[in-house]
Write a protein that holds these residues in place. Structure first.
Motif, PDB file in Angstrom:
ATOM      1  N   ALA A 136      57.784  53.448  50.268  1.00 11.44           N
ATOM      2  CA  ALA A 136      57.458  52.910  48.940  1.00 11.44           C
ATOM      3  C   ALA A 136      57.339  54.042  47.924  1.00 11.44           C
ATOM      4  O   ALA A 136      57.838  53.929  46.798  1.00 11.44           O
ATOM      5  CB  ALA A 136      56.159  52.105  49.005  1.00 11.44           C
ATOM      6  N   ARG A 139      60.820  55.214  47.113  1.00  9.92           N
ATOM      7  CA  ARG A 139      61.530  54.267  46.234  1.00  9.92           C
ATOM      8  C   ARG A 139      61.046  54.403  44.793  1.00  9.92           C
ATOM      9  O   ARG A 139      61.847  54.311  43.853  1.00  9.92           O
ATOM     10  CB  ARG A 139      61.362  52.828  46.728  1.00  9.92           C
ATOM     11  CG  ARG A 139      62.038  52.540  48.055  1.00  9.92           C
ATOM     12  CD  ARG A 139      63.548  52.750  47.967  1.00  9.92           C
ATOM     13  NE  ARG A 139      64.203  52.367  49.202  1.00  9.92           N
ATOM     14  CZ  ARG A 139      64.857  53.208  49.996  1.00  9.92           C
ATOM     15  NH1 ARG A 139      64.978  54.484  49.680  1.00  9.92           N
ATOM     16  NH2 ARG A 139      65.420  52.768  51.100  1.00  9.92           N
ATOM     17  N   GLU A 140      59.759  54.637  44.600  1.00 12.04           N
ATOM     18  CA  GLU A 140      59.256  54.884  43.239  1.00 12.04           C
ATOM     19  C   GLU A 140      59.923  56.114  42.655  1.00 12.04           C
ATOM     20  O   GLU A 140      60.375  56.091  41.500  1.00 12.04           O
ATOM     21  CB  GLU A 140      57.740  55.097  43.263  1.00 12.04           C
ATOM     22  CG  GLU A 140      56.921  53.846  43.424  1.00 12.04           C
ATOM     23  CD  GLU A 140      55.437  54.140  43.334  1.00 12.04           C
ATOM     24  OE1 GLU A 140      55.023  54.939  42.465  1.00 12.04           O
ATOM     25  OE2 GLU A 140      54.681  53.556  44.141  1.00 12.04           O
ATOM     26  N   ARG A 145      62.221  50.652  41.518  1.00 11.19           N
ATOM     27  CA  ARG A 145      60.880  50.090  41.376  1.00 11.19           C
ATOM     28  C   ARG A 145      60.705  48.711  42.009  1.00 11.19           C
ATOM     29  O   ARG A 145      59.653  48.428  42.573  1.00 11.19           O
ATOM     30  CB  ARG A 145      60.485  50.090  39.910  1.00 11.19           C
ATOM     31  CG  ARG A 145      60.189  51.506  39.422  1.00 11.19           C
ATOM     32  CD  ARG A 145      60.089  51.612  37.916  1.00 11.19           C
ATOM     33  NE  ARG A 145      59.694  52.931  37.470  1.00 11.19           N
ATOM     34  CZ  ARG A 145      60.429  54.028  37.587  1.00 11.19           C
ATOM     35  NH1 ARG A 145      61.610  53.978  38.168  1.00 11.19           N
ATOM     36  NH2 ARG A 145      59.986  55.198  37.138  1.00 11.19           N
ATOM     37  N   GLU A 147      62.223  47.553  44.661  1.00  8.43           N
ATOM     38  CA  GLU A 147      62.096  47.771  46.109  1.00  8.43           C
ATOM     39  C   GLU A 147      60.734  48.374  46.443  1.00  8.43           C
ATOM     40  O   GLU A 147      60.119  47.997  47.442  1.00  8.43           O
ATOM     41  CB  GLU A 147      63.207  48.687  46.613  1.00  8.43           C
ATOM     42  CG  GLU A 147      64.573  48.036  46.610  1.00  8.43           C
ATOM     43  CD  GLU A 147      65.660  49.001  47.036  1.00  8.43           C
ATOM     44  OE1 GLU A 147      65.498  49.656  48.092  1.00  8.43           O
ATOM     45  OE2 GLU A 147      66.665  49.095  46.319  1.00  8.43           O
ATOM     46  N   ALA A 148      60.284  49.308  45.602  1.00  4.29           N
ATOM     47  CA  ALA A 148      58.964  49.914  45.820  1.00  4.29           C
ATOM     48  C   ALA A 148      57.881  48.845  45.754  1.00  4.29           C
ATOM     49  O   ALA A 148      56.981  48.799  46.601  1.00  4.29           O
ATOM     50  CB  ALA A 148      58.705  51.004  44.780  1.00  4.29           C
ATOM     51  N   TRP A 152      55.209  47.866  48.586  1.00  5.49           N
ATOM     52  CA  TRP A 152      53.759  47.949  48.347  1.00  5.49           C
ATOM     53  C   TRP A 152      53.080  46.604  48.593  1.00  5.49           C
ATOM     54  O   TRP A 152      51.975  46.552  49.128  1.00  5.49           O
ATOM     55  CB  TRP A 152      53.459  48.442  46.933  1.00  5.49           C
ATOM     56  CG  TRP A 152      53.629  49.928  46.772  1.00  5.49           C
ATOM     57  CD1 TRP A 152      54.487  50.570  45.920  1.00  5.49           C
ATOM     58  CD2 TRP A 152      52.920  50.961  47.463  1.00  5.49           C
ATOM     59  NE1 TRP A 152      54.361  51.926  46.052  1.00  5.49           N
ATOM     60  CE2 TRP A 152      53.404  52.204  46.995  1.00  5.49           C
ATOM     61  CE3 TRP A 152      51.932  50.968  48.446  1.00  5.49           C
ATOM     62  CZ2 TRP A 152      52.928  53.423  47.461  1.00  5.49           C
ATOM     63  CZ3 TRP A 152      51.459  52.192  48.920  1.00  5.49           C
ATOM     64  CH2 TRP A 152      51.953  53.398  48.425  1.00  5.49           C
ATOM     65  N   ARG A 174      49.232  51.022  42.930  1.00  6.05           N
ATOM     66  CA  ARG A 174      50.663  51.297  42.765  1.00  6.05           C
ATOM     67  C   ARG A 174      51.390  50.089  42.175  1.00  6.05           C
ATOM     68  O   ARG A 174      52.251  50.230  41.314  1.00  6.05           O
ATOM     69  CB  ARG A 174      51.291  51.673  44.096  1.00  6.05           C
ATOM     70  CG  ARG A 174      50.802  52.983  44.662  1.00  6.05           C
ATOM     71  CD  ARG A 174      51.392  54.123  43.895  1.00  6.05           C
ATOM     72  NE  ARG A 174      51.080  55.376  44.526  1.00  6.05           N
ATOM     73  CZ  ARG A 174      51.591  56.519  44.170  1.00  6.05           C
ATOM     74  NH1 ARG A 174      52.455  56.596  43.175  1.00  6.05           N
ATOM     75  NH2 ARG A 174      51.244  57.623  44.775  1.00  6.05           N
TER      76      ARG A 174
END
Length: 183
Positions: A136, A139-140, A145, A147-148, A152, A174
């Motif tokens: 995560a 991905r950020e 975002r 996907e992140a 999360w 997050r």
């Protein structure tokens, strides 16, 4: 293996107590002893000893050495039959690669760790959550975002199921930051 386990326990207890010198001494002794064992249990002992020594190296700021030790542990895990410790080792190796800004290596490690964990139906919720967390974060960093956020959300649910409030809180923080960015 029993002696290695006792030394590892001493090293971990010393780390918790903030006794870096004793932690390093016990971890080095465990690693030396594990390297001398050649049976199947010796392989497992070597992976554990390398991992603990990597944690000690990380504590001491020797991130390159810690990365090398986790890479060695992953190599040992990959020997047939593949060790069930591989996704745990890959997660830690991936986080070190991420900290070193070696994004491609971090992605490779973390994606593989998640893939292995997802293929194991008996993966405990905390193990799965801890495995999702670094991916995560990656991905950020990649700007992926959505996907992140999905990672999360899943991690938050798993941390909640495991009763780990700090993981739930980090996940929510997050997610809120991602929501503020329009995700």
């Amino acid at each position: 293996m029993k002696q290695v386990v006792e030394l590892v326990k001493r090293a971990l207890a010393a780390r918790r107590d903030g006794d870096a010198q004793s932690a390093e001494a016990a971890a080095r002794e465990a690693l030396s002893l594990a390297r001398s064992q050649t049976d199947g249990a010796g392989r497992d002992a070597l992976v554990v000893a390398l991992s603990v020594m990597a944690q000690v190296d990380q504590d001491a700021g020797r991130l390159d050495v810690a990365t090398q030790r986790y890479a060695q542990a992953a190599e040992v895990c990959r020997r047939r039959p593949v060790s069930p410790r591989l996704p745990h080792v890959l997660r830690h190796l991936g986080m070190l690669q991420f900290r070193a800004r070696n994004l491609l290596a971090a992605i490779s490690c973390c994606e593989e760790a998640v893939e292995i964990r997802r293929s194991e139906p008996s993966t405990p919720p905390l193990e799965m959550a801890n495995t999702l967390r670094p991916l995560a974060l990656i991905r950020e960093t990649e700007g992926r975002r959505a996907e992140a956020a999905a990672l999360w959300k899943e991690a938050s649910s798993l941390y909640a199921a495991a009763g780990v409030e700090s993981g739930v809180e980090e996940s929510r923080t997050r997610l809120a930051a991602l929501a503020a960015e329009g995700v």
